[in-house]
Each structure stands twice: as structure tokens, then as C-alpha cells.
Motif scaffolding. Structure first.
Motif, PDB file in Angstrom:
ATOM      1  N   ILE A   1       1.550  -0.995   0.798  1.00  0.00           N
ATOM      2  CA  ILE A   1       0.224  -0.093  -0.207  1.00  0.00           C
ATOM      3  C   ILE A   1       1.292   1.121   0.101  1.00  0.00           C
ATOM      4  O   ILE A   1       1.697   1.408   1.097  1.00  0.00           O
ATOM      5  CB  ILE A   1      -0.935   0.380   1.582  1.00  0.00           C
ATOM      6  CG1 ILE A   1      -1.640  -1.730   0.845  1.00  0.00           C
ATOM      7  CG2 ILE A   1      -2.231   0.960   0.752  1.00  0.00           C
ATOM      8  CD1 ILE A   1      -2.240  -1.336  -0.100  1.00  0.00           C
ATOM      9  N   VAL A   2       0.804   1.988  -1.045  1.00  0.00           N
ATOM     10  CA  VAL A   2       1.770   3.060  -1.160  1.00  0.00           C
ATOM     11  C   VAL A   2       0.579   4.554   0.007  1.00  0.00           C
ATOM     12  O   VAL A   2      -0.217   4.569   0.080  1.00  0.00           O
ATOM     13  CB  VAL A   2       1.471   4.031  -2.922  1.00  0.00           C
ATOM     14  CG1 VAL A   2       1.962   4.960  -2.659  1.00  0.00           C
ATOM     15  CG2 VAL A   2       2.102   2.855  -4.010  1.00  0.00           C
ATOM     16  N   THR A   3       1.795   4.774   0.382  1.00  0.00           N
ATOM     17  CA  THR A   3       1.077   6.408   0.746  1.00  0.00           C
ATOM     18  C   THR A   3       2.176   7.520   0.001  1.00  0.00           C
ATOM     19  O   THR A   3       2.743   7.992  -0.278  1.00  0.00           O
ATOM     20  CB  THR A   3       2.316   5.962   2.279  1.00  0.00           C
ATOM     21  OG1 THR A   3       2.564   5.190   2.769  1.00  0.00           O
ATOM     22  CG2 THR A   3       1.494   7.470   3.246  1.00  0.00           C
ATOM     23  N   HIS A   4       0.534   7.663  -0.218  1.00  0.00           N
ATOM     24  CA  HIS A   4       0.645   9.035  -0.903  1.00  0.00           C
ATOM     25  C   HIS A   4       1.755  10.932  -0.017  1.00  0.00           C
ATOM     26  O   HIS A   4       0.588  10.934   0.114  1.00  0.00           O
ATOM     27  CB  HIS A   4      -0.826   9.440  -1.869  1.00  0.00           C
ATOM     28  CG  HIS A   4      -1.136   8.515  -2.540  1.00  0.00           C
ATOM     29  ND1 HIS A   4      -0.096   8.180  -4.522  1.00  0.00           N
ATOM     30  CD2 HIS A   4      -1.693   7.172  -2.939  1.00  0.00           C
ATOM     31  CE1 HIS A   4      -0.478   7.524  -5.090  1.00  0.00           C
ATOM     32  NE2 HIS A   4      -1.194   6.372  -4.189  1.00  0.00           N
TER      33      HIS A   4
END
Lengths: 220, 333, 542
Positions: free
Chosen positions: B55-58
Motif C-alpha cells: 500500500i502506497v502512502t501518497h
């Protein structure tokens, strides 16, 4: 860009969305091309400036050997031809293809006249021996620097004359297309961009004329 | 091991130490940042790899961070700039009391002339601890004189004198390279600089093949070429009086003022019409093709001697002394 | 092109519309022109690579024993001219740029397709003339053509080589000119300047340099040719000219030309790092502006090639200061790419490996540029192997790494086939190792004082030169590998999906390979650049 009305699309190339986009692209394209041309001449102007600063006296002597009147007449010819090209663009915008063609052809003929006068000047330089290298015959105080002036003179005006020659052919061809009714108030980019090119050729001469012909007069 | 795999050149001039100090500073700074960037790339690639961090942390961006990594490098760069500019200005300004050596480069050899008259090819003898100024010109293409152990380099141009200088700190024999590509034998245009103890240098100077000082050669040439017909020293002739001219400002006929340095003297001999002295007619013929670069240097040396009645610093030039027996210069590596 | 076998139910695309040679040679399709460029610059790359191999082999031993001095001088000249003017400058812009610029902005083609084709023909003419020069005796001036050696003293084909570069230069002007107009005028509805992929921003900056710089070197080289042909001197000191004027004009283009080579690689790296981190590029505006800043400042630093050439010390101070300025936007880019990886979801596919290699090696190239901008140090390392190592870190470690990243990244789109991933990784690792072994020893050689362009050298430099040559042989293997497996993949590679990387660019929202018109209908852009919520997740981590 969002012109969706059903205008005439004669002359629209397949990859453009509409006439407006095509016209804007052609105009911008010519401007970018002219920027390239300015840089092309720019290298020579840089050389001119460096050596003029180093050998100002020689530049005055070289300038004295220019034919002031032929240079001036040529300047007038080019300015008038530019006016005619501007009139041609106006004519095609209002749908007068025939007038457009006539203006362009006269402008083209004036370009030929310019080249003829330039040729007379070159001939005079050859006769006088004002050609750098083996044919040099002028007796002047600092011959190396004066030869440098003439070398830069020949390269700059030669490159300019090459551009005039291209312009003469271009205006003649575009005039021919105009005479055959190829353009309309909607589609006239070729006339417009050729006009821009001719104005550029004119502007370069506007710089060359004082830089080469008028130095001697400034001193007097 | 260091015989076959050298990692750092010897230091043999005053400038070498300063250059190396800056080099070590820059190695430390850039080494630190380079290693940091390499490590961070690897850490990010492993720590945030897809299997571990699906899961990318934007994060869109950060003005504070942008400012930080704009201004911090900029600050460091300015330290480098100022430090290095200091070294360069020292390099660019030879000390006024330097020994003078004239250099003529040609495809593919170096010719050196000492004011005392010694000439050398591809080998230059200099005294230890004294500042030496090289006045250089090329006979053909652009060359470049490079003395790596002195951290000094200067292009040698045709048509114009360039200068460089160094002050040696260690006796020995050092590399001399041409670093501006000059044609077929570019890599053969090499030689050596021999740094000698002052006493040995004096001995070397006075022994051997000197044919009189450079200035005296110039004086003979000045008479042979008939310069004295117009350039008279007693009265004002058809040309300017050259006594005491060297190094002085000269007013030209177009109102400009130039300094009568080596380059001006050279230009005036080869293209007399270029810069005519105020009050004189441009009647001097050109000597292009008549005098070569070495003769031009001797003429300049002669004119210079006319401005310095005491002839340079005492001790550096002693043509009147009895010749010492020629002693082989000490060499070490 | 017959190698691209058409499966039974293939969609119509730009490759299979027409198989005749004529349809390729007269194409105005930007994608096909990109392929034409790809083939021709690859050929030129191996010509330049051959010369490099000969150079490295000669330098195995201190004595000049493999070939004569004249041959050696011709080898490094050919290597320089071919690699700079016929490979690096057209590398990414003319291949990937040609292919992608219209697609990324949602256009059907470049603004002037015929001029685009003319540009390739000019390139081919220039390259052909250069090959004529190589085969009929070569040229030995160095790629820098310094006068008066080139104008008076050299006995080789200087004029023909200069004309070849002049012609190739105009192909590059045409490319840049086409990109500028296309990016200004041909963007799809909704594709605003702030939504442009960073690839486009970098190519815009590159194009500006091409258009402004190339004519200056063209006129400078023309003057050299005229001086050589007619003995009329503008640079010859014996005729009152100043050889330094040539150097000024030459570097006015040739320094910015370095940015023509590196900016497009930065363009690729921005795309690749974002895609394989599945995260919008950190500091989009800063990276875009950095490209423009590099293009502008790049024009103000040329004389840092001339610190020991005999220019005024005060001019040198100004150019040194400005050179430090141009280093800042490069540093900004590096930091932003790293920040893009931070807390992303990183997958280490081949393009990403190349991109990471690029960031590391470009950093080293950039950092060593600081040494050369440092006046005091430049006096020592100028024209030594330190300079060689520095610019190879930028041009091979940087530009070529970025080029290979881009070729692998867009290969599925270009060819419709996937490249073999394992081989891709092996080649990337081989190139990285070979490259560093080749060029790192040259930094040491340079500081020790080994001058560039030396056919023979003092024996104490031999060990480092042997290391360098050993690395070069590894590097050569690394370059041949992709050539083999990419050609292999054209027939045997897996058929590529439309968007194998789940990337966000418009080029991925059209079939692989794309149809001739690029998009079935003009796309309307409603999302920001690098908006990964606008595309499906990647199912498999490669």
C-alpha cells in the motif's frame, strides 16, 4: 481550438483537430524556425562584434569600401517588398487571391533586384581586389584586419543572399498557388508563414546595413 | 604496491598542497553525499518493495524539503566555489619577482629559453624554492603545458603569449605533458622538469651551451634587422623611442591606451599597422615571416632590458662570471 | 521488419498496416519514424562502440603498439563524433521522443510529419557521409575540431566530417522544432501544462536547447570548413583571427548539448521511478521547473571548458559560479526521485534497475562535475582522464542507462511483445558492473595526471588502464545482450498487454502496439499526471 462549427476544411491535414489548430501550429512553427535562424546568424554577429572591437580602424576602412548608395537602395527595396508581402497577407485574408499573387510576385521580383544589385557590388569588390586571400589587392594600413572585415562581410551577406534566394523562390511559388485560388480566408497559412520568413530576411538586412555600410559615416 | 598502482600524484609545488587540500575536502563532501544517495536508493528499494509495502502512502511533495535540498547544496557549492576561486586567482597572478623562462611549443616538442641564454628541448631546469614564470607561445596549433606534480596547466596559443607559474618545493624530476590534442605525436610531446638545489642550478646555468643572454641576442637582432634606423635611443626618430618603454602605458593614434607588454611588442613587430602610437605614421613594414617566435622573444627580452638598467634581480643573471664546470643536474624520483 | 510475425487475430496497428519497404521509407507516422531512428542509431552506436574497443585495447599497454598514432587519433575522433552527434543527441528524443511525445499528449501525430521524415533522411545522409569519412581514411581532429589544427594542420577529411555533422545537426533542429510546436499546439482536451507527464517537460526543455544551440555550432563548423577550403581565416591567428573565438562558439552549443543528452534520460527516469513506485513523482512542479532551469542555465556556462585556455581570470570566475548554479536543479531532481521511492510500492523490474543505476551514476557524474567547475582543481584535471571519466559517468552512466531504461519500459508498447525479464536483469547488472570498472579507475588516472587523447603513456599508469579495459570488455557484453534478447522477443516474447506496468500515461491507454492514429478517438484528460487511482492495479509484482 474548440471551434466545432462546420467550417470549410479544405487544406486540413488529417492529424490536426481543426483549421485553427493547424494555423496556430504553422505560425508557431515558423516563429521557432526563425529563432533558429537568428541563432544561426548570431554566431556571425558574435564574430563581427569580437573583431570589430579588436580592429575598429580596419572596420572603418572596410566600410569606406562599401558602396553606400547601392546598400541604401537595397535597403529601400527590401523594406518596400516587406510592405508588399504584408499587403499580400491582407489580400488573402479578405479573399483577393489575385491581388495576393500580384503583391507576392512583385515582392519576389524586388528580391531579384536586390540580388542583382548585390551581385554588382560583389563584382566591384572583385575588380577592386577587396577579396580576402590570394586575390587581395587593396593597399591599406592593417591589411589582415581589413581582410577579416571583408571575410565577415562576404560570409554574412552571402548567407543573407542565400536566404533572399530561397525567399524569392518561395514567394514566387506561393504567389502561383494564390493565383490558382488555392487559399481562402480560412486557409492561408502558407502565405502567412512565407510572409514571416520574408520579414525575417528583411530584418537581418536591417542589421547588416548599418553594421557594414554605415561605420565610416559614423566617424565622419 | 604503490609503485604499480599509484593513487595520488606527488606534491612538488606550493600550489599542489592547496589544490590537494581542496580536493580532499571535496572528496569528503561528495563522497558523503554519494554514499548516502546509494544507501538510500538501496534501502528504499528493499524496505518499500512491493511484497513488503503493497500500500502506497501518497505524499505529493513538500516545499520545506524542496527548499532544503535546493539551499543546502547551494551553500556547499558556494564554499567550493570561493575556496577554488582563491587557488585559481593565485595561479592566474604570477608573483612579480619570479624567474622568467620562455617556452615555444611546436608539433611535437617543447623549447625552453632562459633569459641567461640557456636553451633546452623537452627538458626544463628550474631552481628549488624560487617562483618561476613561464611565458609561452606556440608556433603552430594550440598546445597545453601540464605539470601534474605542480598541479599547473596552461594552454599555449599561437599568436599570443600566455603565462603560468609555479614555485617548487621538492627537488627531483617531474612529468611534463602536452594536454591539448595537437596531432599525430601528441602523446610524444612530453618531457621533464628538473628541480635543482639553487647552487646546482646556478652551476647548470653558467655551464654548457649559452650563446649570450636572450637580451643580448635580441640586441644583435635589433641591429641586424635595421630597427635602429627609425627607433633611435638618442633622439626621437621616425619611430617611437623604445628606451624605457617596456611595461609602460602607450597612447595610440585612435585615443586608446595599451600597456607595452610582451603581447603588444609582438603584435607591433608582426602587424605594425594594428596599434600605431599617437603622433607617428603607420610606415613600419611587417616582420611577419622574417622573425620567428624565438627571435620575437629575444627582441622582447632586449626591450625589457632597456627598461631595467640593473638587469633583473642581482644574482639571477651573471654573464660576466667565469664559467663553472658543467655539473650534471641532480635527479631523483 | 518481417521478423514481427502477425498472430492470427491481431488488431490492426502501426506495424501491420503495411509491410512494404516503401511504406516504411515514405511513412509520416511518428511511430514508424521513431523505429527508423532506433535502427539507425543502434547501428551508429556499434560503430562508435567498435572505435571505443580499439581505444581500450590500445591502452592495455603503455607503448603505442597496437596501431599507429594516426590510427589511434582517428579512432578517438570517430568514437567522439559518432557517439555524440550520431548516437547520444538523437538517442532518446528521436526514438522514444518521436514515438511517445504525440501519444503522451493525446495527439495523432507530430505537428509536421513530413518535416519529421525529412529529419530522419537528413540524419541518414549525415550518418552516411560520416561512414564515408570513416571508410575513406577518417578524420583526426578530435570531436571538438579545435582550430587551427582542424582548419590548417590536419590532413584528414575534416570538411566532409564537418558537413556530416552540419546535416545531422539540422535533423536535430527539425526534431526539436517539431516537439515545441506539438507540445504547444497539439495537446488533447484537458491536457493542461500542469498535467503533462514529466517526460514531456524534459523533452520541451531539450527541444529548446536543440533549436537555440545547434545553429551556433553549425555556423562555427561552417567557418572552419570555409577557412580550410579557401584559406580565409576567421580563427587563424596568422590571419589576425582568434582561435578562442571558435572554442566559445563551439562550447556555446556543445555544453548545452550535454543537456540534450541527459534531459531526455531524466525524462525517462521520472516516468519509470514513478511507475515502479506506484506513486506520483515527488515535487512534480520542482522537477518540471528544474528541467527548464537546466536548459536556461545550460546556455550560460560554456566557458567552463576554457578555464586554462587563456581567457580572462574574471570571466573564469563568472563561469565557474554559473556552473555551480546549474548543478542545483540536477541535485533537486535526484532528491525528488528518491523521495518518490520513499513509502512507495517498489518493484524491481528491469527498467527500474536501470533507473536506479541512472540515479546513482548520474549522481557520481554530477558530483565530479563540481570538481571541474572548481577553478583551482580544474587547472589540474582539465584535459585529463578525470574529465573523460566525469562525462562518461554522465553520458554512459546517465544518458545510456536512461535510454536502456526507456527502451525496456516502452518495449511492450513499441513492439507488442514483452522482453525476457531475467535476461533484462542480468544485462542491467552486467552493464552496471562493467561500467564502473571501466570508468572509475579513470578518475584516479586523471588526478594522477594522465592526459586525454594519449596514444602512449608512462608505464606507472598501466595497472589502472588494464582495469579500465577489463571493465570495458564486461560493458561490451552488457550492450550486446539486450540487442540479442530484444530481437529474440520480437518473435518469441510474450504478447504484451496494453498496460503491462499499470502506468498512467496516455500512451498506456491505447492498444500495444498502437494503431496508426494512436487513439481510436481523441482522449479527453480528466486526471492529473501520475494518478494511479485512474488505472487498474498491477496483478503481479514482476
Amino acid at each position: 481550438m474548440h471551434d466545432s462549427s462546420a467550417v470549410a476544411t479544405h487544406g486540413l491535414r488529417h492529424h490536426f483537430a481543426d483549421m485553427e489548430q493547424q494555423r496556430a501550429s504553422a505560425t508557431l512553427g515558423m516563429w521557432v524556425f526563425l529563432v533558429t535562424e537568428i541563432m544561426f546568424f548570431g554566431g556571425l554577429f558574435a564574430a563581427y562584434l569580437v573583431y570589430r572591437t579588436a580592429h575598429y580602424d580596419a572596420w572603418v576602412i572596410g566600410s569606406e569600401h562599401m558602396n553606400f548608395w547601392l546598400g541604401t537602395i537595397n535597403t529601400v527595396i527590401l523594406l518596400c517588398s516587406s510592405l508588399l508581402v504584408a499587403l499580400a497577407v491582407h489580400a488573402v485574408q479578405v479573399g483577393q487571391n489575385r491581388m495576393c499573387a500580384i503583391y507576392l510576385w512583385i515582392a519576389s521580383a524586388m528580391g531579384v533586384a536586390f540580388l542583382a544589385l548585390k551581385g554588382i557590388e560583389y563584382h566591384a569588390h572583385f575588380v577592386e581586389g577587396a577579396v580576402p586571400g590570394a586575390l587581395w589587392k587593396l593597399a591599406v594600413p592593417d591589411p589582415r584586419a581589413v581582410q577579416m572585415f571583408f571575410y565577415i562581410y562576404f560570409v554574412m551577406t552571402g548567407l543573407h543572399a542565400l536566404h533572399v534566394t530561397i525567399g524569392v523562390a518561395l514567394l514566387a511559388v506561393i504567389g502561383w498557388h494564390a493565383a490558382r485560388g488555392r487559399y481562402s480566408p480560412v486557409y492561408y497559412s502558407p502565405v502567412h508563414v512565407s510572409g514571416l520568413y520574408w520579414h525575417f530576411v528583411d530584418v537581418v538586412w536591417i542589421f547588416l546595413y548599418p553594421l557594414l555600410y554605415l561605420i565610416a559615416h559614423k566617424k565622419a | 604496491m604503490w609503485q604499480t598502482l599509484p593513487l595520488w600524484p606527488a606534491r612538488a609545488s606550493t600550489l599542489a598542497g592547496r589544490t590537494d587540500a581542496l580536493m580532499i575536502f571535496m572528496l569528503a563532501v561528495t563522497g558523503f553525499f554519494t554514499v548516502m544517495i546509494f544507501i538510500l536508493i538501496l534501502v528504499f528499494a528493499l524496505r518499500f518493495r512491493r511484497t513488503r509495502n503493497p500500500i502506497v502512502t501518497h505524499i505529493e511533495g513538500s516545499n520545506a524539503l524542496e527548499a532544503a535540498w535546493t539551499l543546502i547544496p547551494f551553500g556547499i557549492f558556494m564554499v567550493m566555489f570561493i575556496w577554488s576561486a582563491g587557488i585559481y586567482m593565485t595561479w592566474a597572478q604570477p608573483p612579480p619577482n619570479a624567474e622568467e623562462v620562455f617556452v615555444v611549443g611546436k608539433q611535437w616538442m617543447w623549447k625552453f629559453e632562459h633569459p641567461e641564454g640557456q636553451r633546452e628541448i623537452d627538458q626544463l631546469h628550474v631552481p628549488l624554492g624560487r617562483a618561476v614564470r613561464l611565458t609561452m607561445i606556440s608556433q603552430d596549433v594550440i598546445h597545453s603545458l601540464f605539470l601534474p606534480e605542480f598541479r599547473v596547466k596552461q594552454d599555449v596559443l599561437p599568436g599570443r603569449y600566455t603565462t603560468t607559474w609555479f614555485q617548487t618545493t621538492k627537488p627531483g624530476s617531474y612529468h611534463l605533458f602536452c594536454t591539448q590534442y595537437c596531432g599525430t605525436m601528441h602523446s610524444g610531446m612530453i618531457g621533464e622538469v628538473v628541480v635543482m638545489e639553487p647552487a646546482a642550478y646556478q652551476a647548470w646555468l653558467s655551464g654548457g651551451n649559452a650563446e649570450g643572454s636572450l637580451a643580448s641576442t635580441g640586441q644583435k637582432l635589433f641591429q641586424q634587422l635595421g630597427c635602429t634606423t627609425c627607433h633611435r635611443f638618442d633622439t626621437q626618430g621616425r619611430g617611437p623611442n623604445l628606451l624605457g618603454l617596456y611595461g609602460k602605458p602607450v597612447l595610440l593614434d585612435d585615443g586608446r591606451t595599451v600597456t607595452a607588454d610582451d603581447n603588444y611588442i609582438r603584435e607591433s613587430i608582426l602587424t605594425p599597422g594594428a596599434k600605431v602610437v599617437a603622433g607617428f605614421k603607420p610606415i613600419m613594414p611587417t616582420f611577419q615571416g622574417i622573425v620567428n617566435e624565438e627571435q620575437l622573444l629575444s627582441l622582447a627580452a632586449y626591450l625589457k632590458s632597456l627598461s631595467q638598467p640593473e638587469r633583473r634581480q642581482p644574482g639571477s643573471n651573471r654573464p660576466a662570471e667565469p664559467p663553472h664546470p658543467a655539473s650534471a643536474p641532480a635527479r631523483s624520483r | 521488419m518481417a521478423t514481427i510475425a502477425a498472430p492470427a487475430v491481431e488488431r490492426e496497428n502501426y506495424l501491420n498496416t503495411d509491410f512494404r519497404v516503401r511504406s516504411w521509407l515514405l511513412t509520416t507516422d511518428h511511430k514508424r519514424i521513431g523505429i527508423l531512428y532506433l535502427l539507425s542509431i543502434t547501428a551508429m552506436f556499434f560503430v562508435g562502440g567498435f572505435a571505443a574497443t580499439m581505444i581500450r585495447l590500445e591502452l592495455l599497454t603503455p607503448a603505442g603498439d597496437l596501431m599507429s598514432s594516426d590510427t589511434y587519433n582517428k579512432m578517438f575522433t570517430i568514437h567522439g563524433i559518432v557517439m555524440v552527434f550520431f548516437f547520444l543527441i538523437p538517442s532518446i528524443p528521436a526514438t522514444l521522443g518521436n514515438f511517445l511525445v504525440p501519444m503522451m499528449i493525446g495527439a495523432r501525430d507530430l505537428a509536421f510529419p513530413k518535416i519529421n521524415l525529412a529529419s530522419w533522411y537528413m540524419y541518414i545522409t549525415g550518418a552516411g557521409l560520416m561512414m564515408y569519412v570513416v571508410l575513406t581514411g577518417g578524420v583526426d581532429t578530435g570531436w571538438t575540431f579545435y582550430v587551427p589544427f582542424s582548419s590548417t594542420y590536419s590532413n584528414t577529411h575534416v570538411i566532409a566530417a564537418v558537413v556530416a555533422i552540419f546535416i545531422a545537426g539540422f535533423s536535430s533542429i527539425f526534431t526539436g522544432f517539431n516537439f515545441i510546436v506539438t507540445i504547444h499546439r497539439m495537446r488533447a482536451p484537458g491536457m493542461t501544462w500542469s498535467r503533462l507527464p514529466l517526460f514531456i517537460w524534459s523533452h520541451y526543455a531539450t527541444s529548446v536547447i536543440m533549436v537555440l544551440g545547434t545553429p551556433v555550432v553549425a555556423i562555427a563548423l561552417t567557418l572552419v570548413a570555409l577557412e580550410r577550403a579557401f584559406h580565409m581565416g576567421i580563427f587563424d591567428p596568422r590571419l589576425g583571427g582568434d582561435p578562442l573565438l571558435f572554442q566559445h562558439l563551439f562550447w556555446f552549443y556543445s555544453h548545452p548539448a550535454v543537456y540534450i543528452m541527459i534531459l531526455p534520460s531524466m525524462a525517462v527516469v521520472s516516468e519509470v521511478v514513478s511507475t515502479f513506485s506506484r506513486k506520483r513523482v515527488f515535487g512534480y512542479a520542482a522537477v518540471a521547473l528544474a528541467s527548464i532551469a537546466i536548459a536556461v542555465l545550460g546556455f550560460l556556462v560554456w566557458a567552463h571548458h576554457m578555464f586554462v585556455a587563456g581567457i580572462s581570470a574574471y570571466a573564469a570566475l563568472v563561469f565557474s559560479l554559473l556552473s555551480y548554479f546549474v548543478a542545483v536543479p540536477s541535485a533537486i531532481k535526484v532528491f525528488n526521485w528518491m523521495a518518490t521511492m520513499y513509502k512507495g510500492s517498489v518493484s524491481l523490474a528491469t527498467p527500474m534497475l536501470y533507473a536506479m543505476g541512472f540515479i546513482g551514476l548520474f549522481t557520481m557524474g554530477g558530483m565530479t562535475g563540481l570538481y571541474l567547475a572548481a577553478l583551482g582543481i580544474d587547472v589540474h584535471v582539465h584535459d585529463t582522464y578525470f574529465v573523460i571519466a566525469h562525462f562518461h559517468y554522465i553520458m554512459v552512466g546517465g544518458a545510456v542507462m536512461g535510454y536502456l531504461a526507456g527502451i525496456h519500459f516502452w518495449w511492450p508498447k513499441i513492439s507488442g511483445r514483452m522482453y525476457p525479464e531475467a535476461w533484462g536483469k542480468i544485462a542491467a547488472a552486467t552493464i552496471f558492473i562493467g561500467f564502473n570498472l571501466t570508468f572509475f579507475p579513470q578518475f584516479v588516472l586523471g588526478y594522477l595526471g594522465m592526459p586525454r587523447r594519449y596514444h602512449a603513456y608512462p608505464p606507472e599508469f598501466q595497472v589502472l588502464n588494464v582495469m579500465s579495459t577489463a571493465g570495458a570488455s564486461i560493458l561490451a557484453v552488457g550492450y550486446v545482450l539486450p540487442l540479442i534478447y530484444l530481437l529474440w522477443s520480437l518473435r518469441y516474447g510474450e504478447v504484451a498487454p496494453d498496460n503491462p506496468w499499470a502506468a498512467t500515461g496516455l500512451e498506456w491507454r491505447t492498444p500495444s502496439p498502437p494503431p496508426t492514429e494512436n487513439f481510436p478517438e481523441t482522449p479527453v484528460v480528466t486526471w492529473e499526471a501520475y494518478d494511479y487511482s485512474s488505472v487498474a492495479e498491477v496483478p503481479v509484482a514482476r
